[in-house]
Write an enzyme that holds these catalytic residues in place. Structure first.
Site, short mmCIF file in Angstrom:
data_model
loop_
_atom_site.label_atom_id
_atom_site.label_comp_id
_atom_site.label_asym_id
_atom_site.label_seq_id
_atom_site.Cartn_x
_atom_site.Cartn_y
_atom_site.Cartn_z
N GLN A 1 72.99 45.32 134.23
CA GLN A 1 73.17 44.35 135.31
C GLN A 1 71.91 43.49 135.40
O GLN A 1 70.81 44.00 135.57
CB GLN A 1 73.41 45.09 136.62
CG GLN A 1 73.92 44.21 137.74
CD GLN A 1 74.18 45.03 139.00
OE1 GLN A 1 73.25 45.51 139.64
NE2 GLN A 1 75.45 45.20 139.35
N HIS B 1 74.53 39.63 138.05
CA HIS B 1 74.59 39.98 139.47
C HIS B 1 74.47 38.69 140.30
O HIS B 1 73.40 38.14 140.45
CB HIS B 1 73.44 40.93 139.79
CG HIS B 1 73.59 41.66 141.09
ND1 HIS B 1 74.37 41.20 142.13
CD2 HIS B 1 73.04 42.84 141.52
CE1 HIS B 1 74.29 42.06 143.14
NE2 HIS B 1 73.49 43.06 142.80
N ALA C 1 75.60 38.51 143.60
CA ALA C 1 76.09 39.06 144.86
C ALA C 1 74.92 39.50 145.73
O ALA C 1 73.76 39.36 145.38
CB ALA C 1 77.02 40.25 144.58
N TYR D 1 71.14 37.94 146.49
CA TYR D 1 70.11 37.68 145.49
C TYR D 1 70.25 36.23 145.02
O TYR D 1 71.10 35.48 145.51
CB TYR D 1 70.20 38.70 144.36
CG TYR D 1 70.03 40.11 144.88
CD1 TYR D 1 68.88 40.47 145.59
CD2 TYR D 1 71.02 41.09 144.72
CE1 TYR D 1 68.72 41.74 146.12
CE2 TYR D 1 70.85 42.36 145.24
CZ TYR D 1 69.71 42.68 145.94
OH TYR D 1 69.55 43.94 146.47
N ARG E 1 79.35 39.59 138.99
CA ARG E 1 79.56 40.32 140.25
C ARG E 1 79.45 39.36 141.42
O ARG E 1 78.49 38.59 141.52
CB ARG E 1 78.51 41.43 140.39
CG ARG E 1 78.78 42.37 141.56
CD ARG E 1 77.64 43.35 141.74
NE ARG E 1 78.08 44.60 142.35
CZ ARG E 1 77.28 45.47 142.93
NH1 ARG E 1 75.98 45.24 143.00
NH2 ARG E 1 77.75 46.59 143.45
N GLY F 1 83.36 51.17 149.13
CA GLY F 1 84.05 52.08 150.04
C GLY F 1 85.41 52.55 149.59
O GLY F 1 86.23 52.98 150.42
N GLY G 1 80.40 54.15 143.35
CA GLY G 1 78.96 54.28 143.22
C GLY G 1 78.42 55.50 143.93
O GLY G 1 78.11 56.52 143.32
N ARG G 2 78.32 55.41 145.26
CA ARG G 2 77.70 56.49 146.03
C ARG G 2 78.42 57.82 145.89
O ARG G 2 77.80 58.87 145.79
CB ARG G 2 77.60 56.08 147.51
CG ARG G 2 76.51 55.06 147.78
CD ARG G 2 76.64 54.40 149.13
NE ARG G 2 77.62 53.33 149.11
CZ ARG G 2 77.95 52.58 150.16
NH1 ARG G 2 77.38 52.81 151.32
NH2 ARG G 2 78.83 51.62 150.05
#
Length: 304
Positions: free
Chosen positions: A17, A95, A97, A100, A149, A218, A239-240
Site C-alpha cells: 500500500q 492509498h 483514503a 491522506y 483505496r 466493520g 483487518g482488526r
C-alpha cells in the site's frame, strides 16, 4: 523482501500500500523544507499528530503544494512502485483514503485550489489520475496489478465533504477505464462517518464500476457474504478481526467463535508483537470437528 518471500512460500500474494501522509504528518520529518504538504493550506481539525521524536502534538497548517511539487510527488509514487516490484510484491494499492494526501485532493472540503488540480471533480481527480498513469507508465506493474483505496464516508483525519455522494461515484467511473486489480471502497461507517452528505455505498459504486470491488470497515462474515451475493462487491476485507483471529477463514467456515477485533493500541501503537501477532488459534473442544472433517466422515460412511 524477506516478508514477501515468506508470503509467497505460503502460496499467497501480497500488495504494497503506497501512502503519502499529506497534512497528517509533521514538519520534523521534513527537516530540509520544514513544512508539510497538502492541496490547500487547511489545517486538520482536532486530533493530534506525532513528531519524529514520537511526541504527540497539535496538527500543523500545511503549505499548499506548487504544481512542481505535485509533479515531483507523482514521480515519487512511480519510484516507490518500482521499488515494490524489485522487492517482489505482486502489486500496489494506491492509498487515496482516510485524509491522506490523495484523499485531500479529491475532497472539496480540503481542496480549495483554483488551478488545474482544484475546483471541478475532473480537476480534483487529476492528481490521483496522474499517479496511476505514472505507475503504469513506469513499467513497475501493469494496470491489473494496481489498485486504489477510497473512503467516501470516513471522518478520520477531519475529512468529509458535502459533495462526496457525487464526487466518489465520479472517481469510480473514471477509474473504471483503467482495468485495475480492484477498487477498495471503505463504505462501512464503523471508522467514523462525517454525516455531511448521504453515505456512499458499494452498491452506488457498482453502478459505475465494472471491475472487482473490495468492501471494508466493520464487516462480519454474514454482512460480507450478503454484499458479495448481492453483486455489489466481489471481495471482502477484514483487518482488526483478522489480527485477533489468525485462523479467521477456518472460524468462518466452521462456525467457530470469533474474537472481537484487536484493540486500538495493538494495531496503531508500538506494542511490537504483543497483541499483534500473538493471538491464539482456535482449539476445537473434545469431539468438536471441523465442517471439512464432518464432510469427510459423512462421505466415508456413505461409501460404506
Amino acid at each position: 523482501k524477506t516478508i514477501v518471500d515468506r508470503v509467497h512460500a505460503k502460496g499467497s500474494v501480497i500488495y504494497l500500500q503506497l501512502w503519502h501522509m499529506g497534512r497528517q504528518t509533521h514538519s520534523s520529518f521534513h527537516p530540509a523544507t520544514g513544512k508539510i504538504a497538502a492541496p490547500s493550506a487547511i489545517k486538520m481539525g482536532g486530533g493530534q499528530t506525532k513528531t519524529a521524536a514520537k511526541e504527540h502534538v497539535e496538527p500543523e497548517t500545511p503549505t499548499a503544494m506548487t504544481v512542481e511539487e505535485i509533479r515531483t510527488t507523482v514521480a515519487d509514487y512511480a519510484a516507490a512502485a518500482k521499488l515494490a516490484a524489485e522487492a517482489g510484491f505482486d502489486g500496489v494499492e494506491v492509498h487515496s483514503a482516510n485524509g491522506y494526501l490523495l484523499d485531500t485532493f479529491l475532497q472539496s472540503g480540503t481542496n480549495t485550489r483554483t488551478d488545474a488540480y482544484g475546483g471541478s471533480p475532473e480537476n480534483r481527480f487529476r492528481m490521483l489520475k496522474e499517479v496511476l498513469e505514472a505507475i503504469i507508465a513506469s513499467g513497475a506493474f501493469p494496470a491489473n496489478r494496481v489498485a486504489v483505496r477510497l473512503s467516501p464516508n470516513g471522518a478520520f483525519g477531519d475529512m468529509g465533504s458535502e459533495d462526496n455522494d457525487t464526487m466518489f461515484p465520479y472517481v469510480a467511473e473514471q477509474l473504471n477505464a483503467y482495468g485495475l486489480a480492484y477498487l477498495h471502497v471503505m463504505d462501512g461507517l464503523g471508522f467514523g462517518y462525517h454525516q455531511k452528505c448521504r453515505a456512499v455505498t458499494c452498491a452506488d459504486i457498482r453502478g459505475v464500476y465494472d471491475g472487482l470491488i473490495m468492501a471494508n470497515v466493520g464487516l462480519t462474515r454474514d454482512t460480507a457474504e450478503g454484499m458479495i451475493r448481492s453483486g455489489a462487491v466481489d471481495l471482502a476485507c477484514f483487518g482488526r478481526i483478522y489480527m485477533s483471529n489468525p485462523d479467521l477463514v477456518e472460524r468462518f467456515a466452521n462456525d467457530w467463535p470469533v474474537e472481537e477485533g484487536a484493540p486500538y493500541e495493538t494495531w496503531w501503537g508500538e506494542t511490537a508483537e504483543k497483541g499483534y501477532t500473538d493471538w491464539p488459534f482456535y482449539q476445537p473442544k473434545d469431539g468438536e470437528k471441523s465442517k471439512k472433517e464432518e464432510e469427510e466422515k459423512n462421505d466415508k460412511e456413505a461409501k460404506e
